[in-house]
Write an enzyme that holds these catalytic residues in place. Structure first.
Site, PDB file in Angstrom:
ATOM      1  N   GLY A  15     -24.222   7.006 -20.456  1.00  0.00           N
ATOM      2  CA  GLY A  15     -23.100   7.488 -19.667  1.00  0.00           C
ATOM      3  C   GLY A  15     -23.122   6.905 -18.268  1.00  0.00           C
ATOM      4  O   GLY A  15     -23.101   5.702 -18.086  1.00  0.00           O
ATOM      5  N   SER A  41     -27.791  11.489 -22.942  1.00  0.00           N
ATOM      6  CA  SER A  41     -28.679  12.640 -22.936  1.00  0.00           C
ATOM      7  C   SER A  41     -28.726  13.248 -21.551  1.00  0.00           C
ATOM      8  O   SER A  41     -28.936  12.545 -20.556  1.00  0.00           O
ATOM      9  CB  SER A  41     -30.096  12.238 -23.371  1.00  0.00           C
ATOM     10  OG  SER A  41     -31.011  13.306 -23.175  1.00  0.00           O
ATOM     11  N   ILE A  44     -31.855  12.490 -19.508  1.00  0.00           N
ATOM     12  CA  ILE A  44     -32.090  11.180 -18.898  1.00  0.00           C
ATOM     13  C   ILE A  44     -31.200  11.066 -17.668  1.00  0.00           C
ATOM     14  O   ILE A  44     -29.976  11.145 -17.766  1.00  0.00           O
ATOM     15  CB  ILE A  44     -31.793  10.034 -19.876  1.00  0.00           C
ATOM     16  CG1 ILE A  44     -32.707  10.138 -21.097  1.00  0.00           C
ATOM     17  CG2 ILE A  44     -31.972   8.681 -19.202  1.00  0.00           C
ATOM     18  CD1 ILE A  44     -32.397   9.106 -22.177  1.00  0.00           C
ATOM     19  N   VAL A  47     -28.874   6.370 -12.357  1.00  0.00           N
ATOM     20  CA  VAL A  47     -29.209   5.852 -11.027  1.00  0.00           C
ATOM     21  C   VAL A  47     -28.357   6.543  -9.978  1.00  0.00           C
ATOM     22  O   VAL A  47     -28.846   7.052  -8.980  1.00  0.00           O
ATOM     23  CB  VAL A  47     -29.024   4.329 -10.986  1.00  0.00           C
ATOM     24  CG1 VAL A  47     -29.194   3.798  -9.560  1.00  0.00           C
ATOM     25  CG2 VAL A  47     -30.038   3.663 -11.913  1.00  0.00           C
ATOM     26  N   VAL A  49     -26.500   5.912  -7.455  1.00  0.00           N
ATOM     27  CA  VAL A  49     -26.485   5.661  -6.024  1.00  0.00           C
ATOM     28  C   VAL A  49     -25.443   4.609  -5.641  1.00  0.00           C
ATOM     29  O   VAL A  49     -25.395   4.172  -4.507  1.00  0.00           O
ATOM     30  CB  VAL A  49     -27.875   5.220  -5.512  1.00  0.00           C
ATOM     31  CG1 VAL A  49     -28.872   6.348  -5.664  1.00  0.00           C
ATOM     32  CG2 VAL A  49     -28.360   3.968  -6.229  1.00  0.00           C
ATOM     33  N   ALA A  52     -20.873   3.142  -2.573  1.00  0.00           N
ATOM     34  CA  ALA A  52     -19.968   2.318  -1.787  1.00  0.00           C
ATOM     35  C   ALA A  52     -19.300   1.322  -2.721  1.00  0.00           C
ATOM     36  O   ALA A  52     -19.943   0.741  -3.590  1.00  0.00           O
ATOM     37  CB  ALA A  52     -20.731   1.585  -0.678  1.00  0.00           C
ATOM     38  N   LYS A  80     -13.029   3.173   3.015  1.00  0.00           N
ATOM     39  CA  LYS A  80     -13.941   2.135   3.483  1.00  0.00           C
ATOM     40  C   LYS A  80     -13.154   0.869   3.788  1.00  0.00           C
ATOM     41  O   LYS A  80     -12.436   0.353   2.929  1.00  0.00           O
ATOM     42  CB  LYS A  80     -15.005   1.857   2.412  1.00  0.00           C
ATOM     43  CG  LYS A  80     -15.943   0.699   2.742  1.00  0.00           C
ATOM     44  CD  LYS A  80     -16.910   0.444   1.594  1.00  0.00           C
ATOM     45  CE  LYS A  80     -17.749  -0.807   1.851  1.00  0.00           C
ATOM     46  NZ  LYS A  80     -18.654  -1.117   0.714  1.00  0.00           N
ATOM     47  N   LEU A 328     -25.972  -1.964 -15.328  1.00  0.00           N
ATOM     48  CA  LEU A 328     -27.335  -2.391 -15.030  1.00  0.00           C
ATOM     49  C   LEU A 328     -28.034  -3.025 -16.225  1.00  0.00           C
ATOM     50  O   LEU A 328     -28.973  -3.805 -16.050  1.00  0.00           O
ATOM     51  CB  LEU A 328     -28.155  -1.201 -14.523  1.00  0.00           C
ATOM     52  CG  LEU A 328     -27.670  -0.562 -13.218  1.00  0.00           C
ATOM     53  CD1 LEU A 328     -28.524   0.644 -12.865  1.00  0.00           C
ATOM     54  CD2 LEU A 328     -27.669  -1.568 -12.078  1.00  0.00           C
ATOM     55  N   ILE A 341     -20.359  -1.591  -8.945  1.00  0.00           N
ATOM     56  CA  ILE A 341     -19.237  -0.996  -9.677  1.00  0.00           C
ATOM     57  C   ILE A 341     -18.189  -2.067  -9.980  1.00  0.00           C
ATOM     58  O   ILE A 341     -17.550  -2.039 -11.043  1.00  0.00           O
ATOM     59  CB  ILE A 341     -18.648   0.182  -8.894  1.00  0.00           C
ATOM     60  CG1 ILE A 341     -19.644   1.357  -8.893  1.00  0.00           C
ATOM     61  CG2 ILE A 341     -17.314   0.629  -9.475  1.00  0.00           C
ATOM     62  CD1 ILE A 341     -19.177   2.584  -8.129  1.00  0.00           C
TER      63      ILE A 341
END
Length: 499
Positions: A15, A41, A44, A47, A49, A52, A80, A328, A341
């Site tokens: 996800g 899950s 789990i 990340v 983070v 931005a 931004k 990733l 992203i």
């Protein structure tokens, strides 16, 4: 889809932002031709983070029909306009890489050539003074200006964004399956046939999307496509993230502050601030990095510091057989220019354009891989530029990146700009001429000359031309509301988190 034709079964493994961006887009656009199941899950962590973003996310959100004010309230987002780079060129030096267009180009030459001529004549101000987005960022101002084409992106709560996308995806028929992946089953020809969960259930599929993050359970764990390591160009291999309470009004830009062995980020949301440090473990230990981060942050920590280990690089194949890696699992370039992203979004768009309705075709696979590799190489070079083009020699880390060998593709761009002031955008590269110009000038690379078209104008004409741009930029920027006030009226945070 023709009557009686079976839908393609798409299984998304994982996800997070990557998984739910993929699911929401496939569900929204291709609901009638594919059945999508996402398996993840709760045990789990993600990340989470990538807070931005860059302006391309505006396009993705419009594609899947998001109401901007509504989803920004849900993710407690802010606007931004660029990234402030501090201590990168020299200690106590600062510049902004903005999302805007600086000055006014001529069809033969970019604005930097006219600015360079004005600089030689002593009538030009700082290059960034000619950019509306940059000046608005410096003044902490923002508003939507569609008629002027104001370019912007977002600071978001990545976990909340994934949750918002999940709602969109499930509304369009995407099914979520809770569970850990215990086994990846393959056919005799090497294709993946199903994912077996820890409860013994098997999820059969035609196409599998690997969004399992750094683990890359499918594309690497099962298919073993290989990985090109880029740590000889991008040696930072650790990050530590921590959230803090806000201590000031949110700025409409990200801060990237270089330190002795890397850099740290500061990302303002409506309800908190995201902080973190990226560093090279060869020059700074985890304990030293964490102590430094906690000493440098502003505001009371809201979370425990979280250490992330990574290896910059790219999978040798992003699509192999009937498996596509997105996010990733496809590779990692550190978040210096907020491209994580964006790369997810680009892979999702590419997948939808090449969706294999009648089985996987190798020409599609080859084209997908070629486009992804080209785009990732371009972003890689742009990130390396920030490290290599520096005057800093105060620490071993900076002496290393300043003197290291760089890709010839980047060396060529730097030579071209130094000797001629020119930057050319090839194909559909993410970073356009103005981005390269802003960063190369910001990092201290000054062109030796300019295009002769700039010499056609007299000194009086150049002066009037530059002054006119400055006047328009300042008048428009001064007429914008404060960023914080605009947020309160347009997209106030839906739920305030407890301190």
């Amino acid at each position: 889809m023709k009557d009686g034709q079976a839908k393609q079964k798409v299984i998304i493994a994982g996800g997070g932002t990557a998984g739910w961006m993929t699911a929401a887009a496939l569900g929204k656009v291709l609901e009638k031709v594919c059945d999508v199941t996402l398996v993840e899950s709760d045990a789990i962590g993600t990340v989470g983070v990538g807070e931005a973003t860059i302006p391309t996310l505006v396009t993705y959100n419009r594609l899947i029909g998001l109401d901007e004010a509504k989803w920004m309230s849900a993710v407690k987002g802010t606007f931004k306009l660029g990234i402030a780079f501090e201590n990168w060129t020299d200690l106590n030096h600062r510049y902004i890489h903005s999302f805007g267009i600086t000055g006014k180009d001529h069809w033969t030459a970019g604005f930097q050539h006219f600015w360079h001529r004005g600089r030689e004549l002593g009538v030009a101000r700082e290059f960034g003074d000619y950019c509306l987005e940059l000046i608005a960022a410096e003044k902490d101002r923002f508003a939507h200006l569609p008629d002027l084409g104001l370019n912007y992106a977002y600071h978001i709560d990545a976990t909340a964004y994934a949750g918002f996308l999940r709602e969109i995806a499930e509304r369009h028929g995407v099914k979520r399956r809770e569970g850990r992946i215990a086994e990846v089953r393959r056919a005799a020809n090497g294709d993946i046939t199903s994912l077996v969960l820890d409860d013994g259930a098997a999820l059969d599929g035609d196409l599998f999307v690997d969004c399992t993050g750094f683990r890359a359970l499918l594309i690497e764990g099962a298919l073993g496509v290989g990985y090109d390591d880029w740590t000889h160009w991008l040696p930072c291999d650790r990050a530590i993230a921590v959230q803090t309470e806000s201590v000031r009004a949110p700025r409409p830009y990200t801060r990237s502050i270089a330190h002795e062995a890397g850099w740290r980020w500061q990302i303002p949301l409506q309800h908190r601030t995201g902080n973190g440090t990226v560093y090279c473990s060869k020059y700074l230990s985890d304990d030293e990095a964490q102590a430094k981060l906690l000493n440098d942050i502003e505001g009371r920590p809201l979370t425990e510091p979280r250490v992330l280990r990574f290896r910059t690089g790219m999978r040798r194949q992003h699509w192999h057989r009937n498996c596509i890696a997105i996010g990733l699992s496809s590779g990692f370039i550190e978040p210096l220019e907020s491209t994580s992203i964006h790369l997810i979004q680009r892979s999702v768009m590419r997948l939808m354009r090449m969706f294999p309705q009648h089985g996987v075709h190798q020409p599609d696979v080859d084209e997908f891989n070629a486009q992804t590799a080209y785009e990732t190489d371009h972003i890689r070079d742009f990130i390396i530029l920030h490290y290599h083009l520096t005057n800093r020699t105060d620490t071993p880390f900076w002496r290393h990146v300043r003197s290291m060998e760089i890709p010839e593709s980047l060396a060529h761009r730097m030579r071209l700009f130094r000797e001629t002031g020119r930057v050319f955008r090839a194909n559909d590269e993410l970073f356009a001429e103005n981005s390269w110009t802003q960063v190369m000038l910001g990092q201290g690379l000054m062109p030796e000359t300019h295009h002769p078209v700039a010499d056609v104008m007299s000194e009086a004409e150049i002066t009037r031309f530059l002054d006119y741009i400055i006047e328009n930029v300042n008048r428009t920027a001064n007429g914008l509301p404060a960023h914080e006030d605009y947020l309160k009226s347009y997209c106030p945070a839906a739920i305030a988190e407890p301190a």
